[in-house]
Design a protein around this motif. Structure first.
Motif, PDB file in Angstrom:
ATOM      1  N   UNK A   1      38.637  45.493  34.927  1.00 16.38           N
ATOM      2  CA  UNK A   1      40.034  45.076  34.876  1.00 16.38           C
ATOM      3  C   UNK A   1      40.260  43.614  34.552  1.00 16.38           C
ATOM      4  N   UNK A   2      39.237  42.929  34.041  1.00 16.39           N
ATOM      5  CA  UNK A   2      39.366  41.506  33.744  1.00 16.39           C
ATOM      6  C   UNK A   2      40.502  41.268  32.751  1.00 16.39           C
ATOM      7  N   UNK A   3      41.368  40.309  33.057  1.00 18.46           N
ATOM      8  CA  UNK A   3      42.505  40.020  32.185  1.00 18.46           C
ATOM      9  C   UNK A   3      43.492  41.172  32.107  1.00 18.46           C
ATOM     10  N   UNK A   4      43.513  41.987  33.133  1.00 20.12           N
ATOM     11  CA  UNK A   4      44.384  43.175  33.210  1.00 20.12           C
ATOM     12  C   UNK A   4      44.008  44.253  32.195  1.00 20.12           C
ATOM     13  N   UNK A   5      42.756  44.220  31.712  1.00 22.59           N
ATOM     14  CA  UNK A   5      42.261  45.266  30.817  1.00 22.59           C
ATOM     15  C   UNK A   5      42.350  46.594  31.553  1.00 22.59           C
ATOM     16  N   UNK A   6      43.030  47.568  30.962  1.00 24.91           N
ATOM     17  CA  UNK A   6      43.225  48.842  31.649  1.00 24.91           C
ATOM     18  C   UNK A   6      43.364  49.975  30.640  1.00 24.91           C
ATOM     19  N   UNK A   7      43.211  51.179  31.150  1.00 26.44           N
ATOM     20  CA  UNK A   7      43.412  52.370  30.330  1.00 26.44           C
ATOM     21  C   UNK A   7      44.315  53.342  31.063  1.00 26.44           C
ATOM     22  N   UNK A   8      44.863  54.272  30.289  1.00 25.75           N
ATOM     23  CA  UNK A   8      45.660  55.354  30.846  1.00 25.75           C
ATOM     24  C   UNK A   8      45.352  56.605  30.042  1.00 25.75           C
TER      25      UNK A   8
END
Length: 189
Positions: free
Chosen positions: A39-46
């Protein structure tokens, strides 16, 4: 004398830990998910077909109509310097059984659903999953299992072409190249 005994105990524990780690990696024992910079730097998936931490729809499992249809993966806040993405779906309750492995995907905000069952796609290269097929196959466990879709943002491409690899092998290829990691959890069975 007490210090010497303590030192021997510490050394014995260190050796035991090394043996356990080696056993897990060599024997196919349960291996932890590799998630550096989660989740570094708000890296996210959906994965919009099911909620994070919820049940995967039956249409994507066993004999469902979408059993061989890869799900859409929405990707947010891709880190600067990302050269490629690796998308992998594993069953953590079945020795990291690979349901889908997509490598060298461009750093895009959407991996669309229903990628063709071929090595080369316009969204990266698919590998052979643990069912023995190229591309995606959904869950079909004997009981309730945990499935994780992981996306790795990489600072390079992965230098392999086609073929079948274990989760440990794939992780070994990307070590020291992961800028950020995001994951999505589902259950089935």
């Amino acid at each position: 004398m007490r210090i010497k005994s303590l030192l021997i105990l510490v050394m014995a524990l260190a050796v035991a830990l090394v043996v356990v780690v080696m056993f897990n990696e060599v024997s196919g024992g349960k291996v932890n998910v590799y998630e550096p910079n989660l989740g570094l730097g708000r890296f996210s998936i959906k994965v919009p077909i099911y909620g994070n931490g919820s049940t995967i729809p039956s249409s994507y499992a066993c004999n469902g109509v979408n059993f061989t249809s890869s799900p859409p993966v929405i990707i947010s806040n891709i880190p600067p310097g990302t050269k490629s993405l690796m998308v992998i779906m594993i069953d953590v309750d079945a020795n990291m059984f690979i349901h889908w492995a997509l490598i060298n995907a461009p750093p895009v905000s959407l991996i669309p659903p229903n990628l063709p069952h071929s090595f080369n796609t316009s969204f990266g290269e698919q590998l052979i999953n643990d069912f023995g097929n190229v591309g995606f196959n959904g869950p079909c466990p004997p009981s309730r299992h945990t499935y994780i879709i992981i996306v790795y943002a990489l600072d390079s491409m992965i230098n392999i072409k086609g073929g079948k690899y274990t989760y440990v092998q794939l992780v070994g290829m990307i070590k020291n190249h992961v800028l950020a990691t995001a994951l999505w959890i589902g259950y089935y069975g």
